[in-house]
Design a protein around this motif. Structure first.
Motif, PDB file in Angstrom:
ATOM      1  N   LYS A 102     -11.725  11.669 -70.148  1.00 29.85           N
ATOM      2  CA  LYS A 102     -10.968  11.049 -71.238  1.00 29.85           C
ATOM      3  C   LYS A 102     -10.313   9.729 -70.839  1.00 29.85           C
ATOM      4  CE  LYS A 102     -10.398  15.470 -73.522  1.00 29.85           C
ATOM      5  NZ  LYS A 102      -9.490  16.451 -74.106  1.00 29.85           N
ATOM      6  N   ARG A 103     -11.188   8.798 -70.428  1.00 28.74           N
ATOM      7  CA  ARG A 103     -10.757   7.444 -70.094  1.00 28.74           C
ATOM      8  C   ARG A 103     -11.693   6.438 -70.769  1.00 28.74           C
ATOM      9  NH1 ARG A 103      -6.853   9.659 -68.719  1.00 28.74           N
ATOM     10  NH2 ARG A 103      -5.638   9.434 -66.825  1.00 28.74           N
ATOM     11  N   PRO A 104     -11.145   5.278 -71.169  1.00 26.11           N
ATOM     12  CA  PRO A 104     -12.032   4.186 -71.594  1.00 26.11           C
ATOM     13  C   PRO A 104     -12.939   3.809 -70.416  1.00 26.11           C
ATOM     14  CG  PRO A 104      -9.744   3.711 -72.177  1.00 26.11           C
ATOM     15  CD  PRO A 104      -9.734   4.909 -71.268  1.00 26.11           C
ATOM     16  N   PHE A 105     -14.108   3.263 -70.723  1.00 21.38           N
ATOM     17  CA  PHE A 105     -15.066   2.970 -69.662  1.00 21.38           C
ATOM     18  C   PHE A 105     -15.918   1.765 -70.024  1.00 21.38           C
ATOM     19  CE2 PHE A 105     -16.925   5.832 -72.707  1.00 21.38           C
ATOM     20  CZ  PHE A 105     -18.205   5.354 -72.893  1.00 21.38           C
ATOM     21  N   MET A 106     -16.466   1.172 -68.985  1.00 22.79           N
ATOM     22  CA  MET A 106     -17.460   0.106 -69.118  1.00 22.79           C
ATOM     23  C   MET A 106     -18.603   0.490 -68.188  1.00 22.79           C
ATOM     24  SD  MET A 106     -14.893  -3.168 -68.960  1.00 22.79           S
ATOM     25  CE  MET A 106     -15.948  -4.381 -69.741  1.00 22.79           C
ATOM     26  N   VAL A 107     -19.830   0.268 -68.618  1.00 21.96           N
ATOM     27  CA  VAL A 107     -20.981   0.669 -67.824  1.00 21.96           C
ATOM     28  C   VAL A 107     -21.846  -0.536 -67.509  1.00 21.96           C
ATOM     29  CG1 VAL A 107     -23.013   2.168 -67.685  1.00 21.96           C
ATOM     30  CG2 VAL A 107     -21.003   2.918 -68.983  1.00 21.96           C
ATOM     31  N   LEU A 108     -22.132  -0.709 -66.248  1.00 21.55           N
ATOM     32  CA  LEU A 108     -23.169  -1.647 -65.828  1.00 21.55           C
ATOM     33  C   LEU A 108     -24.399  -0.796 -65.564  1.00 21.55           C
ATOM     34  CD1 LEU A 108     -24.094  -4.471 -65.062  1.00 21.55           C
ATOM     35  CD2 LEU A 108     -23.395  -3.963 -62.716  1.00 21.55           C
ATOM     36  N   GLY A 109     -25.277  -0.762 -66.553  1.00 22.32           N
ATOM     37  CA  GLY A 109     -26.466   0.083 -66.469  1.00 22.32           C
ATOM     38  C   GLY A 109     -27.616  -0.577 -67.194  1.00 22.32           C
TER      39      GLY A 109
END
Length: 191
Positions: A102-109
């Motif tokens: 339950k955290r905001p996230f950013m993905v480098l994928g």
């Protein structure tokens, strides 16, 4: 990770990074492996890779050290692959952890990873983090991540913002559990 260091952001959060003895990429003088102080050791995960996760524990089944997990706003995921720009997408447990935690996230994928998350109904907090994931080139997506971290660093009340995001974070968790159940049912129908 090297961009976080070159932008002097390495002390504004928790960073871990294993190394690859086979491919031997250019780590740009980073002190690999980068381990979290007092992090948990995931014995089962380490056994799965014969103890070789690049010098860090292969934690595929937990959120890690609860004190660290509960003491951050944003999770930046460096996914296993970033090169696919077609319909292909690879999503590992690394992307699921901030949703479960339950955290905001950013993905480098892979380029289409956000499309897949949106198709499932996952909120990616574009109103707060932007939509730089739409950039085709991984280097441009890295710039988006760095700029967003810099902006968040100047935010005065991240704990209050996190509290306000709780309903959205709870919904992401619920949606991911529904996706997991749907996939489990699909697998059961094959057996």
């Amino acid at each position: 990770v090297s961009e976080l260091y070159s932008n002097n952001l390495q002390n504004d959060g928790y960073i871990s990074l294993g190394y690859d003895d086979i491919l031997k990429p250019d780590y740009k003088n980073l002190p690999v492996p980068i381990k979290l102080n007092k992090d948990i050791i995931n014995i089962d995960g380490d056994k799965n890779v014969f103890g070789d996760a690049g010098g860090i524990t292969n934690d595929i089944s937990t959120l890690g050290c609860p004190d660290k997990w509960n003491n951050h706003f944003l999770n930046i995921v460096s996914e296993t692959t970033t090169g696919s720009q077609d319909q292909g997408v690879f999503i590992s447990e690394k992307t699921f952890k901030p949703i479960i935690g339950k955290r905001p996230f950013m993905v480098l994928g892979d380029y289409n990873i956000y499309k897949k998350l949106h198709d499932w109904g996952i909120d990616t907090f574009d109103d707060i983090l932007g939509d730089g994931y739409k950039e085709k080139l991984p280097l441009d997506r890295i710039k988006w991540i760095i700029n967003t971290v810099k902006e968040l660093k100047s935010h005065k009340n991240l704990p209050i913002l996190l509290y306000k995001l709780k309903p959205r974070l709870d919904n992401n968790f619920k949606v991911l559990m529904e996706v997991a159940l749907d996939n489990e049912l699909k697998l059961d129908s094959l057996i």
